[in-house]
Design a protein around this motif. Structure first.
Motif, PDB file in Angstrom:
ATOM      1  N   ARG A  16      -9.069  65.335 -10.720  1.00 33.13           N
ATOM      2  CA  ARG A  16      -9.698  66.249 -12.565  1.00 33.13           C
ATOM      3  C   ARG A  16      -7.867  65.787 -12.825  1.00 33.13           C
ATOM      4  NH1 ARG A  16     -10.002  72.104 -10.481  1.00 33.13           N
ATOM      5  NH2 ARG A  16      -9.364  71.553  -8.479  1.00 33.13           N
ATOM      6  N   ARG A  17      -7.027  65.295 -12.096  1.00 38.29           N
ATOM      7  CA  ARG A  17      -5.830  65.201 -12.079  1.00 38.29           C
ATOM      8  C   ARG A  17      -5.908  63.948 -12.943  1.00 38.29           C
ATOM      9  NH1 ARG A  17      -0.995  62.578 -10.727  1.00 38.29           N
ATOM     10  NH2 ARG A  17      -2.139  61.850  -7.934  1.00 38.29           N
ATOM     11  N   THR A  18      -6.560  62.276 -12.148  1.00 41.19           N
ATOM     12  CA  THR A  18      -6.348  61.416 -12.899  1.00 41.19           C
ATOM     13  C   THR A  18      -7.520  60.848 -13.845  1.00 41.19           C
ATOM     14  OG1 THR A  18      -6.727  60.189 -10.666  1.00 41.19           O
ATOM     15  CG2 THR A  18      -4.855  60.791 -11.034  1.00 41.19           C
ATOM     16  N   GLY A  19      -9.002  61.552 -13.584  1.00 39.41           N
ATOM     17  CA  GLY A  19     -10.036  60.486 -13.483  1.00 39.41           C
ATOM     18  C   GLY A  19     -10.606  59.857 -12.604  1.00 39.41           C
ATOM     19  N   TYR A  20      -9.595  59.487 -11.715  1.00 38.39           N
ATOM     20  CA  TYR A  20     -10.472  58.595 -10.641  1.00 38.39           C
ATOM     21  C   TYR A  20     -10.656  59.175  -9.247  1.00 38.39           C
ATOM     22  CZ  TYR A  20      -7.904  55.200 -13.637  1.00 38.39           C
ATOM     23  OH  TYR A  20      -7.174  54.742 -14.737  1.00 38.39           O
ATOM     24  N   PRO A  21     -12.359  58.521  -8.922  1.00 34.00           N
ATOM     25  CA  PRO A  21     -13.083  57.177  -8.699  1.00 34.00           C
ATOM     26  C   PRO A  21     -13.265  57.923 -11.029  1.00 34.00           C
ATOM     27  CG  PRO A  21     -13.388  57.408  -6.583  1.00 34.00           C
ATOM     28  CD  PRO A  21     -12.677  58.282  -7.113  1.00 34.00           C
ATOM     29  N   ASP A  22     -13.913  56.421 -11.380  1.00 33.34           N
ATOM     30  CA  ASP A  22     -14.127  57.428 -12.651  1.00 33.34           C
ATOM     31  C   ASP A  22     -15.681  56.734 -12.575  1.00 33.34           C
ATOM     32  OD1 ASP A  22     -14.396  54.350 -12.741  1.00 33.34           O
ATOM     33  OD2 ASP A  22     -12.923  54.280 -14.403  1.00 33.34           O
ATOM     34  N   ASN A  23     -15.900  56.948 -12.044  1.00 27.96           N
ATOM     35  CA  ASN A  23     -17.829  56.507 -11.175  1.00 27.96           C
ATOM     36  C   ASN A  23     -18.656  57.535 -10.411  1.00 27.96           C
ATOM     37  OD1 ASN A  23     -16.469  55.348  -9.751  1.00 27.96           O
ATOM     38  ND2 ASN A  23     -18.171  53.508  -9.694  1.00 27.96           N
ATOM     39  N   ILE A  24     -18.083  58.752 -10.319  1.00 25.45           N
ATOM     40  CA  ILE A  24     -19.204  59.008  -9.821  1.00 25.45           C
ATOM     41  C   ILE A  24     -20.256  60.055 -10.349  1.00 25.45           C
ATOM     42  CG2 ILE A  24     -18.134  61.156  -8.363  1.00 25.45           C
ATOM     43  CD1 ILE A  24     -15.564  60.852  -7.577  1.00 25.45           C
ATOM     44  N   PRO A  25     -21.004  59.795  -9.613  1.00 27.55           N
ATOM     45  CA  PRO A  25     -22.411  59.741 -11.171  1.00 27.55           C
ATOM     46  C   PRO A  25     -22.379  61.678 -10.785  1.00 27.55           C
ATOM     47  CG  PRO A  25     -23.157  59.690  -8.988  1.00 27.55           C
ATOM     48  CD  PRO A  25     -21.220  59.115  -8.962  1.00 27.55           C
ATOM     49  N   LEU A  26     -22.979  62.300 -12.260  1.00 31.84           N
ATOM     50  CA  LEU A  26     -23.201  63.134 -12.229  1.00 31.84           C
ATOM     51  C   LEU A  26     -24.325  63.950 -11.392  1.00 31.84           C
ATOM     52  CD1 LEU A  26     -22.185  64.361 -15.895  1.00 31.84           C
ATOM     53  CD2 LEU A  26     -21.336  65.395 -13.683  1.00 31.84           C
ATOM     54  N   SER A  27     -24.834  64.821 -10.716  1.00 32.17           N
ATOM     55  CA  SER A  27     -26.215  65.606 -10.035  1.00 32.17           C
ATOM     56  C   SER A  27     -27.560  65.232 -11.333  1.00 32.17           C
ATOM     57  CB  SER A  27     -26.391  67.069 -10.353  1.00 32.17           C
ATOM     58  OG  SER A  27     -27.372  67.262  -9.743  1.00 32.17           O
ATOM     59  N   VAL A  28     -28.608  64.673 -10.108  1.00 34.78           N
ATOM     60  CA  VAL A  28     -29.085  64.316 -11.145  1.00 34.78           C
ATOM     61  C   VAL A  28     -30.756  65.413 -10.697  1.00 34.78           C
ATOM     62  CG1 VAL A  28     -28.825  61.374 -10.551  1.00 34.78           C
ATOM     63  CG2 VAL A  28     -30.531  62.956  -8.084  1.00 34.78           C
ATOM     64  N   TYR A  29     -30.428  66.688 -10.396  1.00 29.25           N
ATOM     65  CA  TYR A  29     -31.218  67.217  -9.842  1.00 29.25           C
ATOM     66  C   TYR A  29     -31.961  67.692 -11.311  1.00 29.25           C
ATOM     67  CZ  TYR A  29     -33.438  71.406  -8.818  1.00 29.25           C
ATOM     68  OH  TYR A  29     -34.289  72.851  -8.645  1.00 29.25           O
ATOM     69  N   PRO A  30     -33.407  67.349 -11.538  1.00 26.61           N
ATOM     70  CA  PRO A  30     -33.979  67.945 -12.963  1.00 26.61           C
ATOM     71  C   PRO A  30     -33.319  69.044 -13.910  1.00 26.61           C
ATOM     72  CG  PRO A  30     -35.512  67.662 -11.462  1.00 26.61           C
ATOM     73  CD  PRO A  30     -34.442  67.235 -10.559  1.00 26.61           C
ATOM     74  N   GLY A  31     -32.547  69.574 -14.917  1.00 24.24           N
ATOM     75  CA  GLY A  31     -31.785  70.212 -15.863  1.00 24.24           C
ATOM     76  C   GLY A  31     -30.583  70.272 -15.525  1.00 24.24           C
ATOM     77  N   ALA A  32     -29.695  69.934 -14.672  1.00 23.18           N
ATOM     78  CA  ALA A  32     -28.406  69.509 -14.689  1.00 23.18           C
ATOM     79  C   ALA A  32     -27.994  69.037 -16.097  1.00 23.18           C
ATOM     80  CB  ALA A  32     -28.228  68.836 -13.129  1.00 23.18           C
ATOM     81  N   ASN A  33     -27.985  69.461 -16.861  1.00 25.53           N
ATOM     82  CA  ASN A  33     -27.397  69.385 -17.794  1.00 25.53           C
ATOM     83  C   ASN A  33     -25.384  68.865 -18.263  1.00 25.53           C
ATOM     84  OD1 ASN A  33     -29.762  68.093 -18.843  1.00 25.53           O
ATOM     85  ND2 ASN A  33     -30.156  69.927 -19.651  1.00 25.53           N
ATOM     86  N   ALA A  34     -24.992  68.908 -17.581  1.00 28.51           N
ATOM     87  CA  ALA A  34     -23.777  69.195 -17.477  1.00 28.51           C
ATOM     88  C   ALA A  34     -22.765  68.431 -17.661  1.00 28.51           C
ATOM     89  CB  ALA A  34     -22.944  68.759 -15.931  1.00 28.51           C
ATOM     90  N   PRO A  35     -21.740  68.856 -19.317  1.00 30.95           N
ATOM     91  CA  PRO A  35     -20.900  67.718 -19.632  1.00 30.95           C
ATOM     92  C   PRO A  35     -20.215  66.406 -19.027  1.00 30.95           C
ATOM     93  CG  PRO A  35     -20.722  69.734 -20.168  1.00 30.95           C
ATOM     94  CD  PRO A  35     -21.523  69.875 -19.022  1.00 30.95           C
TER      95      PRO A  35
END
Length: 481
Positions: A425-444
């Motif tokens: 949260r402080r740096t943005g790194y690692p910058d390629n951690i994926p969001l959840s692939v769970y159906p309906g998980a539409n996190a911005p």
């Protein structure tokens, strides 16, 4: 009323009072042992497992029904309450300061109170601080800003350092009741100074504070910091025994096995995240098979976070491996050498302390290899960081910071979920951690913080309501990018 933990007639192993409004009453030695044991249980327990998932280390087991609150980011005020146990632990340290005037005990209580309050701010931002832990004289304390709390925590660490340095030769040493450093006050000084550095670097995004923070760090830099020669870890005499709530090391209780060899709840419910497995395997990292358990065929079985499909037929997802689950009696990590060394590398890079950032970066990797139990760790680490993709960048402060934080992420697996989440949260790194692939998980974007617990809305309603509407995707800790 400031969150009061649920009470029970059954006491756990070395448990003190769990009610911050009814502090523990015992000898200073017993309070110290119990409070340190509780601190270790919080940071090594299940309270931060969600961050292990969101930061790419763990996935919910596909052998279980989906955990929708976790994987779709629909958690509520009923989920992820570390507010209550942290305040209860702070009340234990408050009881310690009330039980004795001995400077070493007073200093340790101050240092560990800082350790707990930093976790509170890093989880919730604004929390009760200046008027908190006043027992029944103030059951509805007001909230203070995270920034103001951080400012005072630095002062508390300076005060604890002064207490230790000015103590007379006749001061009572806590000895074996100090289940972290066994009364070694030089190590306590270095730990306090490392916490001080962490508080400063955590605020490095705030330019208006930079000058004052650098001055504060310079004032105690001669004390030194945690390095490869020791780490901060608690062990009150853990045993492979299930009685009294479990007497094993808290990480083992959380992710390992019972006395009879049955998987603990989190051992059964979580498995390897394919992001972490790919991260380690892509760079020929020997920590892979130490971080995660290989199956009989020698394979690590992992899934993306939020995956609902089952693992390959006849296979179960890999659990934490022998580099993390060392034994039921293993130390409970408060701060690893690798974390401290990467912190110092970044501090040099940012101009907070003197030194050689590249050397500290390599030392952090080597310490992590040692901590994971890599064979011939020093040589293996040298081979690893000689790779062009891993080598410390020769130029570019931003590239150097990224390299440090990414390798810090690799070192924080298992014992450092909260710190990995903080650094992301402080740096943005690692910058390629994926969001959840769970159906309906539409996190911005990734979750920016958890919510205040329901009990606070019930017992301190006006003050928690004054913090406004907390949004899990947009409300940020004051130091966040």
């Amino acid at each position: 009323m400031l969150a009061i933990a649920e009470s029970s007639c059954k006491k756990n192993f070395l448990e003190l009072s769990t009610n911050p409004n009814q502090p523990s009453v015992a000898t200073p030695q017993l309070i110290l042992t119990g409070a340190l044991k509780t601190s270790a249980g919080i940071i090594n327990g299940t309270g931060y497992t969600q961050y292990g998932n969101w930061m790419g280390y763990l996935s919910w087991s596909t052998s279980y029904q989906p955990n929708v609150a976790l994987e779709q980011y629909t958690f509520t005020t009923a989920d992820y309450n570390v507010f209550t146990p942290l305040y209860a632990n702070i009340s234990n340290y408050s009881a310690l300061t009330s039980s004795t005037t001995e400077p070493y005990f007073q200093a340790i209580a101050k240092i560990m109170t800082v350790y707990d309050y930093q976790q509170l701010v890093d989880n919730y931002n604004n929390v009760p601080y200046f008027n908190a832990i006043q027992a029944t004289s103030n059951l509805t304390p007001t909230y203070d800003s995270g920034s103001a709390i951080y400012d005072d925590l630095l002062k508390q660490l300076d005060a604890s350092i002064s207490l230790i340095q000015k103590a007379s030769s006749s001061a009572l040493n806590p000895g074996t009741s100090d289940v972290m450093f066994q009364g070694n006050m030089t190590k306590w000084l270095k730990f306090a100074n490392t916490l001080k550095l962490r508080l400063a670097i955590r605020q490095s995004n705030i330019s208006s504070k930079t000058s004052a923070l650098k001055t504060a760090i310079a004032a105690t830099s001669s004390i030194g910091y945690i390095d490869a020669t020791f780490h901060a870890a608690v062990n009150p005499g853990y045993l492979s025994v299930d009685a009294n709530g479990g007497q094993q090391s808290p990480f083992w209780i959380s992710y390992g096995y019972t006395q009879s060899g049955t998987g603990q709840t989190n051992n059964l419910q979580y498995q390897a995240n394919s992001y972490a497995v790919s991260f380690y395997s892509n760079d020929n990292d020997p920590r892979l098979t130490l971080a995660y358990q290989a199956n009989a065929s020698g394979n690590i079985v992992a899934t993306p976070f939020g995956a609902t499909s089952t693992t390959p037929a006849g296979q179960t997802g890999s659990k934490f491996g022998p580099g993390l689950l060392k034994s039921p009696t293993m130390d409970a990590i408060i701060m690893n050498s690798s974390e401290a060394l990467f912190l110092q590398a970044e501090a040099v890079n940012a101009g907070y302390i003197s030194g050689d950032a590249a050397t500290l970066y390599k030392a952090g990797i080597t310490a992590s290899f040692t901590e994971f139990g890599v064979t011939n760790a020093s040589a293996a680490a040298a081979t690893y960081y000689a790779q062009s993709a891993i080598a410390y960048p020769t130029t570019g402060a931003a590239a150097q910071e990224k390299a440090i934080i990414v390798q810090k992420w690799a070192a924080l697996n298992g014992y450092g979920f909260l710190e990995a989440y903080n650094e992301y949260r402080r740096t943005g790194y690692p910058d390629n951690i994926p969001l959840s692939v769970y159906p309906g998980a539409n996190a911005p974007n990734q979750v920016t913080r958890i919510l205040y617990p329901a009990i606070e809305y019930q017992t301190n309603a006006a003050n928690v309501a004054a913090q406004g509407n907390i949004d899990r995707f947009t409300s940020k800790i004051f130091w966040a990018k």
